[in-house]
Design a protein around this motif. Structure first.
Motif, PDB file in Angstrom:
ATOM      1  N   SER A 109      82.097  45.088  25.811  1.00  0.00           N
ATOM      2  CA  SER A 109      80.998  44.909  24.857  1.00  0.00           C
ATOM      3  C   SER A 109      79.876  45.895  25.145  1.00  0.00           C
ATOM      4  O   SER A 109      79.240  46.425  24.224  1.00  0.00           O
ATOM      5  CB  SER A 109      80.452  43.482  24.920  1.00  0.00           C
TER       6      SER A 109
ATOM      7  N   GLN B 130      80.705  39.453  19.192  1.00  0.00           N
ATOM      8  CA  GLN B 130      81.355  38.366  19.917  1.00  0.00           C
ATOM      9  C   GLN B 130      80.719  37.029  19.536  1.00  0.00           C
ATOM     10  O   GLN B 130      81.390  36.020  19.469  1.00  0.00           O
ATOM     11  CB  GLN B 130      81.185  38.628  21.420  1.00  0.00           C
TER      12      GLN B 130
ATOM     13  N   ASP C  95      84.426  43.140  17.940  1.00  0.00           N
ATOM     14  CA  ASP C  95      84.379  42.611  19.301  1.00  0.00           C
ATOM     15  C   ASP C  95      84.855  41.158  19.260  1.00  0.00           C
ATOM     16  O   ASP C  95      84.094  40.274  18.889  1.00  0.00           O
ATOM     17  CB  ASP C  95      82.947  42.713  19.833  1.00  0.00           C
TER      18      ASP C  95
HETATM   19 MG   LIG Z   1      82.319  41.173  25.520  1.00  0.00          MG
END
Ligand SMILES: [Mg+2]
Ligand SMILES: Nc1ncnc2c1ncn2[C@@H]1O[C@H](COP(=O)(O)OP(=O)(O)OP(=O)(O)O)[C@@H](O)[C@H]1O
Length: 598
Positions: A384, A425, A506
């Motif tokens: 990330s 995310q 993500d």
């Molecule tokens: Mg991540």
């Protein structure tokens, strides 16, 4: 900071605050006149006491007996207008100032860099707008009103006293230095406490926010006692600080009163000396006495006003500090139209502002236009972090990122971000309709047909169609009326609608069941065709077809290649892959995928 520079600083803050009132200068003028009238009228009335006593009662003067009631009514009618103008005017100015400051702080939040939001609890950020700016209001209203009205009263009364009997007024000179000393000490103290109180208000807000937001966790893990203790500790500290303020106010009022009593005693003493008592009329004596009596509450309020001014100033100071923070760095001057999305990471390293380790180290990666790059690897590896560099949430500490052959810092921030669609995310939705959530921000003009098409591609129409108002259904605060997978699909629809040349996913499909995931995967595949895509996935089955797979471990890319290459290599990826298929129940697909069963 020395006392002198602290005072200069306060003055600067005050001046800046006054700047906010400039647009309403007419109202300010009327209000100030109102305040002066309000305070002055009282002094004028007191001045009438002497003729009232000496002329009406002692001399029975017919002129005064006729006019006095009319003057009294006249004075107080004028004063009533003054009171209205000053009370309403000051609120008008105060509310306008608060709104302006709230907007400035909010605007600052919108342009501050990502690092700012990590550096401070969110409660602090919220209470700046809800609580701190109200403190500023009370400085701009109460404090100014009291200072001017009571100030004029004091000056008026002083004039009345001096003009009535300069000799008796001398008694007052005793009070002036004493009161000045009290005022200085008190204001110092307030300045110290106020800052801490603001900080505490932020903690109170933050704690409530956290506990309320985590109400499920609190119940399931039995956190009630812990939360209650934590909250009690914080409110207790707030109460103590507030009581310190109250103690300071109370002490200063009490001291002022005592000083005043001494002055009064002195007045009586001086007025009754044998050499004086013969040529001081009762009117003169009582006028001076009343003027002083009338001045006392004003003086008391004037010393009390310090607390409000100091609180307001330190509140304003805190707000101005945020307003003045440097915005996101945007040194780029090149306007990016539509990128070819040829993306190259060159020796990229990242140390987070508050972290003391390298989240990324020497990352080299080339993402060719129209290709899919998958990032895999253990949690916390830096996947990330790597993709969050692209929209410049953070800038690389070392190395650089090259887009279309140019350092990406050369592009303007806005034009760079326009090239990127992102499904993060943690899906973030707004308290609005489904349509407005998909067509968010610059996408706002999108036609309903486009929105529905995007929602369809994200496999979201399936549940949206079942909702009472379709895409115009409200989804509640941060979309809490939706399931995790539904939220994720809306985020994907948003990214699809944006139709940007760089697509970042993500863990975009982590909350979906296998079937929905496969459906979206197909839509995404179609979407990925003419753009550069970065996919992060833990479920390796979803990225097998990626053009290249990079394994990120502890901030480094340790392996890179296609699925087949990496499996053949027998390194990290092969291990991850083997473990994942082992954890799943034995399905025919496993052997079809060519993974040897153990
Ligand atoms: Mg991540
Ligand atoms: N804003 C931040 N400030 C400081 N450190 C951070 C920040 N965000 C992430 N980190 C740290 O950077 C490291 C990499 O985090 P990152 O979120 O990139 O991992 P990840 O590979 O995406 O993990 P996951 O698969 O769990 O999402 C972690 O050790 C994390 O603690």
């Amino acid at each position: 900071m020395s006392a002198g520079s602290a005072d200069t600083h306060s003055w600067l803050v005050y001046k800046r605050l006054l700047g906010y009132t400039r647009p309403f200068w007419i109202v300010v003028l009327v209000t100030l006149v109102g305040m002066a009238v309000e305070g002055g009228a009282l002094a004028v009335f007191t001045r009438l006491l002497q003729p009232m006593i000496d002329q009406m009662f002692a001399n029975k003067n017919a002129y005064y007996i006729f006019w006095m009631p009319i003057w009294i009514v006249g004075i107080f009618v004028v004063r009533a207008f003054g009171t209205f103008a000053s009370s309403y005017g000051i609120s008008y100015i105060g509310r306008n100032v608060v709104q302006a400051i709230q907007q400035d702080v909010f605007a600052a939040y919108l342009r501050l860099p990502a690092a700012f939001f990590g550096a401070e609890p969110s409660g602090q950020q919220i209470s700046r707008i809800t609580y701190t700016s109200e403190q500023v209001a009370s400085a701009a209203t109460d404090a100014v009103k009291v200072s001017v009205t009571e100030g004029v009263t004091v000056i008026g009364m002083l004039y009345v006293m001096l003009s009535t009997s300069a000799y008796l007024t001398l008694a007052l000179l005793v009070m002036i230095p004493a009161i000045m000393v009290i005022t200085t000490v008190v204001s110092r103290r307030y300045r110290q406490i106020s800052r801490r109180i603001q900080g505490m208000m932020g903690s109170v807000t933050g704690t409530v926010e956290e506990s309320v937001g985590a109400h499920r966790e609190v119940r399931i893990y039995g956190g009630q006692a812990y939360e209650a203790d934590r909250f009690e500790a914080i409110t207790q500290r707030t109460r103590r600080l507030n009581l310190k303020v109250a103690a300071t106010t109370a002490t200063s009022s009490a001291t002022v009163q005592t000083v005043a009593a001494f002055a009064l005693a002195l007045l009586v003493y001086l007025g009754t000396r044998p050499s004086v008592i013969s040529h001081i009329s009762p009117g003169v004596f009582f006028t001076v006495l009343s003027a002083m009596g009338g001045m006392l509450p004003s003086l008391k309020r004037l010393t009390g006003v310090q607390s409000n001014i100091q609180r307001g100033l330190s509140a304003a100071d805190d707000l101005f500090e945020v307003i003045d923070l440097p915005p996101e760095v945007d040194r780029g001057s090149h306007e990016l139209q539509r990128t070819r999305a040829d993306l190259r990471f060159e020796g990229v390293g990242l140390v987070y502002p508050r972290g003391d380790f390298e989240a990324l180290r020497g990352v080299d990666l080339h993402c060719a236009p129209g290709t899919v790059t998958a990032l895999v690897g253990r949690s916390g590896g830096g996947k990330s972090s790597l993709v969050s560099l692209l929209p410049r949430f953070h800038e690389p500490t070392t190395g650089r990122i090259v887009l279309d052959g140019r350092d990406y810092l050369d592009y303007t921030l806005a034009s760079l971000r326009r090239q990127i669609a992102w499904v993060g995310q943690n899906v973030v939705l707004f308290d609005d309709t489904i349509a407005n959530n998909i067509a968010y921000g610059e996408l706002a003009g999108a036609s309903e047909a486009d929105i529905i098409a995007a929602a369809g591609a994200a496999n979201a129409m399936e549940f949206i169609a079942r909702m009472p108002q379709g895409i115009h259904t409200q989804i509640g605060q941060s979309g809490n009326l939706l399931s995790g997978g539904q939220r994720q699909r809306l985020a994907i629809a948003r990214a699809i609608l944006k139709n940007a040349p760089i697509l970042i996913l993500d863990e975009a499909t982590s909350a979906l069941d296998t079937e929905s995931e496969r459906l979206i995967q197909q839509a995404l595949l179609r979407l990925m065709r003419d753009r550069t895509t970065l996919v992060i996935a833990h479920r390796l089955s979803t990225i097998e077809h990626a053009d290249q797979i990079a394994v990120v471990e502890q901030g480094c890319i340790v392996e890179r290649g296609t699925h087949a290459e990496l499996i053949a290599l027998g390194g990290h990826y092969a291990t991850l892959h083997r473990m994942q298929f082992h954890d799943q129940p034995v399905e025919p697909t496993v052997s079809q995928a060519g993974i040897p069963a153990v």
